[in-house]
Design an enzyme around this catalytic site. Structure first.
Site, PDB file in Angstrom:
ATOM      1  N   ASN A  30       0.820  -1.223   0.000  1.00  0.00           N
ATOM      2  CA  ASN A  30       0.000   0.000   0.000  1.00  0.00           C
ATOM      3  C   ASN A  30       0.850   1.268   0.000  1.00  0.00           C
ATOM      4  OD1 ASN A  30       0.926  -0.115   2.599  1.00  0.00           O
ATOM      5  ND2 ASN A  30      -1.065  -0.530   3.544  1.00  0.00           N
ATOM      6  N   ARG A  49       3.382   7.238  11.215  1.00  0.00           N
ATOM      7  CA  ARG A  49       2.843   6.725  12.471  1.00  0.00           C
ATOM      8  C   ARG A  49       2.636   7.887  13.430  1.00  0.00           C
ATOM      9  NH1 ARG A  49       1.471   3.083   9.983  1.00  0.00           N
ATOM     10  NH2 ARG A  49       1.981   0.888  10.214  1.00  0.00           N
ATOM     11  N   GLN A  69      -4.065   3.405  18.687  1.00  0.00           N
ATOM     12  CA  GLN A  69      -5.198   3.253  17.786  1.00  0.00           C
ATOM     13  C   GLN A  69      -6.096   2.134  18.272  1.00  0.00           C
ATOM     14  OE1 GLN A  69      -3.300   5.009  13.656  1.00  0.00           O
ATOM     15  NE2 GLN A  69      -3.925   2.911  13.686  1.00  0.00           N
ATOM     16  N   HIS A 102      -7.285   5.865  10.567  1.00  0.00           N
ATOM     17  CA  HIS A 102      -6.178   5.294   9.792  1.00  0.00           C
ATOM     18  C   HIS A 102      -6.726   4.570   8.556  1.00  0.00           C
ATOM     19  CE1 HIS A 102      -2.058   3.070  10.110  1.00  0.00           C
ATOM     20  NE2 HIS A 102      -2.339   3.451   8.881  1.00  0.00           N
TER      21      HIS A 102
HETATM   22  N1  LIG Z   1      -0.932   5.346   6.810  1.00  0.00           N
HETATM   23  C1  LIG Z   1      -0.856   4.137   6.269  1.00  0.00           C
HETATM   24  O1  LIG Z   1      -1.883   3.531   5.963  1.00  0.00           O
HETATM   25  C2  LIG Z   1       0.480   3.516   6.015  1.00  0.00           C
HETATM   26  C3  LIG Z   1       1.602   3.967   6.658  1.00  0.00           C
HETATM   27  N2  LIG Z   1       2.827   3.420   6.385  1.00  0.00           N
HETATM   28  C4  LIG Z   1       3.998   3.891   7.145  1.00  0.00           C
HETATM   29  O2  LIG Z   1       4.972   4.389   6.257  1.00  0.00           O
HETATM   30  C5  LIG Z   1       6.232   3.832   6.582  1.00  0.00           C
HETATM   31  C6  LIG Z   1       7.137   3.807   5.392  1.00  0.00           C
HETATM   32  O3  LIG Z   1       6.651   2.901   4.411  1.00  0.00           O
HETATM   33  P1  LIG Z   1       7.520   2.579   3.107  1.00  0.00           P
HETATM   34  O4  LIG Z   1       7.961   3.833   2.451  1.00  0.00           O
HETATM   35  O5  LIG Z   1       6.737   1.616   2.307  1.00  0.00           O
HETATM   36  O6  LIG Z   1       8.771   1.878   3.790  1.00  0.00           O
HETATM   37  P2  LIG Z   1      10.275   1.805   3.291  1.00  0.00           P
HETATM   38  O7  LIG Z   1      10.943   0.835   4.166  1.00  0.00           O
HETATM   39  O8  LIG Z   1      10.316   1.606   1.818  1.00  0.00           O
HETATM   40  O9  LIG Z   1      10.847   3.264   3.569  1.00  0.00           O
HETATM   41  C7  LIG Z   1      11.136   3.771   4.818  1.00  0.00           C
HETATM   42  C8  LIG Z   1      12.268   4.755   4.676  1.00  0.00           C
HETATM   43  O10 LIG Z   1      12.405   5.455   5.901  1.00  0.00           O
HETATM   44  C9  LIG Z   1      13.796   5.626   6.115  1.00  0.00           C
HETATM   45  N3  LIG Z   1      14.083   5.917   7.512  1.00  0.00           N
HETATM   46  C10 LIG Z   1      14.137   5.071   8.554  1.00  0.00           C
HETATM   47  N4  LIG Z   1      14.488   5.738   9.667  1.00  0.00           N
HETATM   48  C11 LIG Z   1      14.659   7.026   9.323  1.00  0.00           C
HETATM   49  C12 LIG Z   1      15.016   8.178  10.054  1.00  0.00           C
HETATM   50  N5  LIG Z   1      15.287   8.130  11.343  1.00  0.00           N
HETATM   51  N6  LIG Z   1      15.088   9.338   9.378  1.00  0.00           N
HETATM   52  C13 LIG Z   1      14.848   9.400   8.048  1.00  0.00           C
HETATM   53  N7  LIG Z   1      14.492   8.336   7.309  1.00  0.00           N
HETATM   54  C14 LIG Z   1      14.401   7.148   7.951  1.00  0.00           C
HETATM   55  C15 LIG Z   1      14.394   4.332   5.645  1.00  0.00           C
HETATM   56  O11 LIG Z   1      15.766   4.464   5.412  1.00  0.00           O
HETATM   57  C16 LIG Z   1      13.596   4.065   4.395  1.00  0.00           C
HETATM   58  O12 LIG Z   1      14.195   4.627   3.263  1.00  0.00           O
HETATM   59  C17 LIG Z   1       5.893   2.454   7.163  1.00  0.00           C
HETATM   60  O13 LIG Z   1       6.902   1.946   7.975  1.00  0.00           O
HETATM   61  C18 LIG Z   1       4.636   2.738   7.920  1.00  0.00           C
HETATM   62  O14 LIG Z   1       4.932   3.188   9.223  1.00  0.00           O
HETATM   63  C19 LIG Z   1       2.958   2.455   5.435  1.00  0.00           C
HETATM   64  C20 LIG Z   1       1.878   1.985   4.753  1.00  0.00           C
HETATM   65  C21 LIG Z   1       0.530   2.414   5.056  1.00  0.00           C
END
Ligand SMILES: NC(=O)C1=CN([C@@H]2O[C@H](COP(=O)(O)OP(=O)(O)OC[C@H]3O[C@@H](n4cnc5c(N)ncnc54)[C@H](O)[C@@H]3O)[C@@H](O)[C@H]2O)C=CC1
Length: 688
Positions: free
Chosen positions: A416, A554, A583, A602
């Site tokens: 997603n 989050r 949540q 959410h």
């Molecule tokens: N609202 C919703 O329905 C959804 C929310 N999410 C949230 O979005 C997050 C990211 O998802 P994706 O992009 O698919 O994951 P991803 O793993 O592809 O990307 C996450 C990025 O965040 C970076 N990162 C980690 N710690 C960091 C920090 N301290 N400072 C800066 N960058 C940092 C990582 O290096 C990575 O490039 C998920 O972990 C989840 O919490 C994801 C899907 C649905």
């Protein structure tokens, strides 16, 4: 292979020096070979009829033979008893080759046996079906598959009261059957609930109580068979047959699946497991409204080339509501034969989730309605092997405790990400263009243009930055490029120079550097100890005054109170997102009522399009787990006692679930009584 005649002695293969003839020529009572061979020879001599069947398939040399060094300068391998030197390192390697050769032959024979067993199980099942058809009803309804298990008890005349009390409590399968057969009974025998005084509750306990009556029903079925003219077959009798048949169908299906898995030499790790699904509630509004669209676009790959989920099949139509309790993520059929408990009751010690947790092998949960797996809960879940996140973001699991307990945590990476990226773009435009208050004015009958536009701007030319440029963050940047914005990012992993150039990106080596410049900041990093409360009072104070903050990552990445105060003072021109902590958010959470918010529950990652992908992804993960195959690397967050896969790339070690027990304070009834959520008029008049 099975029909091959068994020779008294095998034909001689001269290429293999130690065949039976050479053995007899040697005159050795116990010829060379591995331990098994030696002991079988001692026991049975050369009569192969007395040896295990698979030994007949072993035609190669025995262990230790290849392993002999060359002797006698004749460029041939010597015999064990002629070996002039001890075993060498090189021999060890040869021994391994010999080992694997012999193991492969034996495995093939085993697989053959298992295939035969599978065929027998299927034949047995067909027989049982035919016999139960004859016993219970002349025309058993289509979904009713009679019994291999319960039938013998009936025919053996087990006293029916004993049967009725014994079966529900001792047979896990019967409990499971009750969760699935009700639909059948509804279709075939409308009115059965009323006739039985069934309360309609769905708990296993109530279902089992109902079984007492189903048991009596079975008695009636048996009587009806012996005295068919005694009147119409009571509903109860039919119910008994349905229940018994459902159990047998599950059992036979499982048995045959198991045998087939063995035959195909798959390691079936979990033949019968308890799977605990925690999903959000079904719609409160009438479901009679047809869904908006009848089909979804088909996607087979994500933007980076990764394939969308690849389960062996799915039992749902993409576009159906799968994420709520009754949708069961489309897994109900696939998990028949397992104990699959699905509930929305997830918080507090009395929740259904907490009651089942100690015996669960697998927990499936969603970030939208997270089953928090805190330190305490992981300690209680002694059987737990796998936590699956139906979506992305596994911070609701104490990843540190999971690693210590050797629990695997997996999510459906990418399922997603694009859904959220689209949502982020929508929210940015929403805030910048002041959409929600204008919409509220329109729906409330007004035409106050000045009120609508006094906070409305164009996005064009603004500085927009993302914290986290992974799958979502990068997709947001790509989508914003055509708006002629100036793009920035901060991430612990720098993007390639080519991507930076393509999008004209400016990289920042700290979050502080990025927020100082940007008019719009979007948060797209996971929640882990380094991002927990990253946007606190201090960081927000250092943002460009009047900036917009969008958080779909989050809730806990931001400090709730600090955000609220910044919205009130105008430091933030607006805050939008869909993520909260915990949540569901408490009914009085400050973000529900703070000014200039564009918050929703959410939802961004659970569009119907996303549901189809994450439901398929969960099935893919389960298929791998049940068949002992590796789960895709990119789906892994924790495995083998530490962060793995995407977990290793995007998270840091630790636990972010503290405080999640506060979720118990959400009062569903209060939320329903209060009617529609926060009116945006409040927002318009609320300051800033
Ligand atoms: N609202 C919703 O329905 C959804 C929310 N999410 C949230 O979005 C997050 C990211 O998802 P994706 O992009 O698919 O994951 P991803 O793993 O592809 O990307 C996450 C990025 O965040 C970076 N990162 C980690 N710690 C960091 C920090 N301290 N400072 C800066 N960058 C940092 C990582 O290096 C990575 O490039 C998920 O972990 C989840 O919490 C994801 C899907 C649905």
């Amino acid at each position: 292979m099975g029909s091959m005649a068994i020779p008294h002695l095998p034909s001689v293969n001269q290429a293999v020096h130690q065949d039976f003839r050479s053995i007899s020529e040697m005159g050795t009572a116990f010829p060379g070979g591995d331990v098994m061979y030696q002991s079988l020879w001692r026991k049975n001599g050369g009569d192969l009829n007395l040896w295990p069947k698979e030994e007949r398939f072993f035609k190669g040399p025995r262990l230790g033979e290849y392993a002999r060094p060359l002797v006698m300068n004749r460029n041939v391998l010597g015999y064990l008893n002629q070996s002039p030197v001890p075993l060498s390192a090189a021999e060890d390697e040869l021994t391994l080759v010999a080992h694997s050769n012999s193991a492969a032959r034996r495995a093939r024979a085993h697989a053959e046996y298992a295939k035969q067993a599978a065929e027998k199980a299927e034949a047995f099942y067909d027989l049982a079906k035919a016999r139960a058809r004859a016993l219970f009803l002349p025309d058993v309804p289509i979904s009713v598959k009679p019994t291999a298990d319960v039938y013998p008890m009936y025919s053996a005349g087990v006293p029916l009261p004993a049967l009725a009390t014994e079966l529900p409590w001792t047979h896990e399968e019967i409990k499971g059957a009750f969760l699935t057969f009700q639909k059948d009974a509804d279709q075939i025998y409308p009115g059965w609930k009323e006739k039985l005084g069934y309360t309609g509750e769905s708990s296993v306990q109530v279902a089992c109580l109902a079984f007492f009556d189903w048991g009596k029903g079975t008695a009636a079925a048996v009587q009806a068979q012996t005295a068919p003219s005694s009147g119409s077959l009571p509903v109860l009798a039919c119910g008994g047959a349905v229940a018994a048949a459902a159990v047998a169908s599950q059992r036979a299906g499982r048995q045959s699946r198991f045998s087939k898995a063995v035959a195909s030499r798959k390691l079936l790790k979990l033949e019968f497991g308890k799977l605990q699904g925690v999903l959000y509630d079904d719609p409160q509004r009438s479901t009679s409204t047809p869904t908006a669209r009848s089909e979804l676009p088909h996607l087979s790959r994500y933007p980076d080339g990764q394939t969308t989920p690849t389960p062996s099949k799915v039992d749902f139509v993409p576009g159906e509501l799968l994420g709520s309790v009754s949708g069961k993520l489309g897994l109900a059929k696939f998990l028949e034969g397992h104990d699959f408990v699905v509930t929305s009751s997830k918080d507090g010690p009395d929740s259904v989730f907490e009651q089942h947790l100690p015996t669960a092998d697998v927990v499936i949960s969603q970030p939208f309605w997270p089953a928090y797996m805190s330190t305490e809960r992981i300690a209680k879940a002694k059987n737990l092997k796998l936590c699956i996140t139906a979506g992305i973001g596994s911070d609701h699991v104490d990843l540190e405790a999971a690693a210590k307990a050797n629990i695997t945590v997996a999510e459906v990476t990418y399922c997603n990400s694009i859904s959220v990226a689209e949502h982020v773009v929508m929210l940015i435009l929403n805030l910048v263009r002041n959409f929600v208050p204008s919409h509220e004015i329109a729906t409330s009958g007004g035409w106050h243009i000045a009120d609508c536009v006094s906070r409305a701007y164009d996005l064009e030319g603004m500085q927009v930055g993302t914290v986290g440029a992974g799958r979502i963050g990068l997709a947001v940047l790509r989508r914003l490029k055509p708006f002629d914005t100036k793009l920035h990012y901060f991430d612990q992993h720098r993007l390639s120079a080519a991507v930076e150039e393509e999008l004209n990106l400016r990289y920042h080596n700290s979050v502080e550097s990025l927020v100082r410049i940007c008019d719009v900041v979007t948060i797209n990093c996971p929640l882990h100890p380094k991002t927990e409360h990253l946007f606190n009072k201090e960081l927000i104070a250092s943002m460009k005054p009047g900036s917009y903050l969008i958080n779909t990552a989050r809730g806990k990445v931001c400090e709730a109170q600090a955000v609220k105060e910044a919205c009130e003072t105008g430091q933030l021109a607006g805050y939008a997102g869909d993520v909260w902590f915990p949540q569901p958010a408490p009914n009085d959470h400050p973000w529900r009522s703070m000014p200039n918010n564009a918050m929703t529950p959410h939802v961004s990652g659970t569009s119907l399009s996303a549901q189809a992908r994450y439901a398929a992804g969960v099935r893919e993960i389960l298929e791998c787990f049940l068949e002992g195959r590796p789960i895709r690397e990119e789906y892994l967050i924790v495995q083998g006692g530490g962060l793995a896969g995407t977990g290793k790339h995007s998270y840091t070690e630790g636990n972010t679930t503290k405080g999640s027990d506060e979720a118990v304070h959400f009062d569903k009834d209060e939320a329903l009584q209060e009617g529609p959520p926060v009116k945006m008029q409040k927002v318009v008049t609320g300051g800033c």
